[in-house]
Design a protein around this motif. Structure first.
Motif, PDB file in Angstrom:
ATOM      1  N   TRP A 135      10.637  30.195  57.921  1.00 43.00           N
ATOM      2  CA  TRP A 135      11.189  31.384  57.275  1.00 43.00           C
ATOM      3  C   TRP A 135      11.684  32.362  58.325  1.00 43.00           C
ATOM      4  N   PHE A 136      12.677  33.173  57.954  1.00 39.02           N
ATOM      5  CA  PHE A 136      13.068  34.279  58.823  1.00 39.02           C
ATOM      6  C   PHE A 136      13.414  35.483  57.967  1.00 39.02           C
ATOM      7  N   THR A 143      18.588  42.894  42.067  1.00 38.71           N
ATOM      8  CA  THR A 143      17.928  44.083  42.598  1.00 38.71           C
ATOM      9  C   THR A 143      17.528  43.969  44.061  1.00 38.71           C
ATOM     10  N   ASP A 144      17.153  42.778  44.534  1.00 36.33           N
ATOM     11  CA  ASP A 144      16.612  42.703  45.891  1.00 36.33           C
ATOM     12  C   ASP A 144      16.497  41.263  46.367  1.00 36.33           C
ATOM     13  N   PHE A 145      16.123  41.164  47.647  1.00 39.38           N
ATOM     14  CA  PHE A 145      15.741  39.899  48.268  1.00 39.38           C
ATOM     15  C   PHE A 145      14.226  39.994  48.453  1.00 39.38           C
ATOM     16  N   ALA A 146      13.478  39.485  47.506  1.00 45.58           N
ATOM     17  CA  ALA A 146      12.018  39.633  47.528  1.00 45.58           C
ATOM     18  C   ALA A 146      11.338  38.586  48.408  1.00 45.58           C
ATOM     19  N   GLU A 147      12.102  37.637  48.915  1.00 45.65           N
ATOM     20  CA  GLU A 147      11.550  36.590  49.779  1.00 45.65           C
ATOM     21  C   GLU A 147      12.414  36.470  51.022  1.00 45.65           C
ATOM     22  N   ASP A 148      11.789  36.080  52.116  1.00 41.38           N
ATOM     23  CA  ASP A 148      12.533  35.801  53.333  1.00 41.38           C
ATOM     24  C   ASP A 148      13.414  34.581  53.122  1.00 41.38           C
ATOM     25  N   ALA A 149      14.410  34.426  53.989  1.00 43.92           N
ATOM     26  CA  ALA A 149      15.262  33.239  53.958  1.00 43.92           C
ATOM     27  C   ALA A 149      14.477  32.049  54.508  1.00 43.92           C
TER      28      ALA A 149
END
Length: 184
Positions: free
Chosen positions: A51-52, A81-87
């Motif tokens: 993950w990053f 609404t958002d990016f709740a998790e890392d890529a």
């Protein structure tokens, strides 16, 4: 951009140098990829992942944010609404027949049930592996995602998709989920 029924494709979403930098920067720190809530089932998923976040890759994160805004505005029009998790960066290893069987990205956890859009960017050159196609099944027929390095494909997180078995080489990809209130 080449929109179709339930997906959109953006060629050259990331340049080759960035794709290579992501592979080289994160490939050494990968763990076995599992399923939701820490479950493991190699007959469903066989991959390595890491993950990053925005602090580690600010330019890539900005690029993803811009791509999501553009594709959502011009194609999906989801309430995001958002990016709740890392890529996530995933590696599917040919000699391990790396794969991820048919699934959707919406799950039962607090975060996974808010996934609305999935973005996958091809990091490997297509001649670096065999098999490993990302396939979508949005309406009862299979669609093979483009294999060109740096190409992004966007689709609703409820769409069934898989990574077919990788039979040789290494296939790297980047996945980012975009969140909002759950679909109703």
């Amino acid at each position: 951009m080449f929109p179709d029924e339930m997906y959109a494709v953006v060629p050259d979403a990331l340049d080759g140098e960035t794709c290579e930098r992501l592979i080289n920067g994160f490939a050494k720190d990968m763990d076995d990829g599992g399923l939701v809530q820490g479950q493991s089932a190699t007959h469903i998923r066989q991959s390595k992942i890491t993950w990053f976040n925005e602090e580690q890759e600010p330019a890539v994160s900005r690029r993803i944010t811009d791509l999501v805004a553009d594709v959502n505005r011009n194609w999906f029009d989801f309430s995001l609404t958002d990016f709740a998790e890392d890529a996530q960066i995933a590696c599917y290893v040919g000699d391990q027949r790396g794969h991820y069987d048919w699934h959707s990205d919406i799950g039962s956890s607090e975060v996974a049930r808010r996934r609305k859009m999935t973005l996958v960017i091809q990091l490997s050159e297509p001649d670096q592996y065999e098999g490993g196609l990302l396939q979508l099944n949005p309406a009862g027929h299979f669609i093979d995602a483009p294999m060109e390095r740096g190409t992004a494909i966007f689709f609703p997180s409820f769409v069934l998709h898989r990574v077919a078995p990788t039979t040789a080489g290494l296939r790297y990809s980047l996945t980012q989920w975009v969140h909002g209130n759950p679909f109703r």
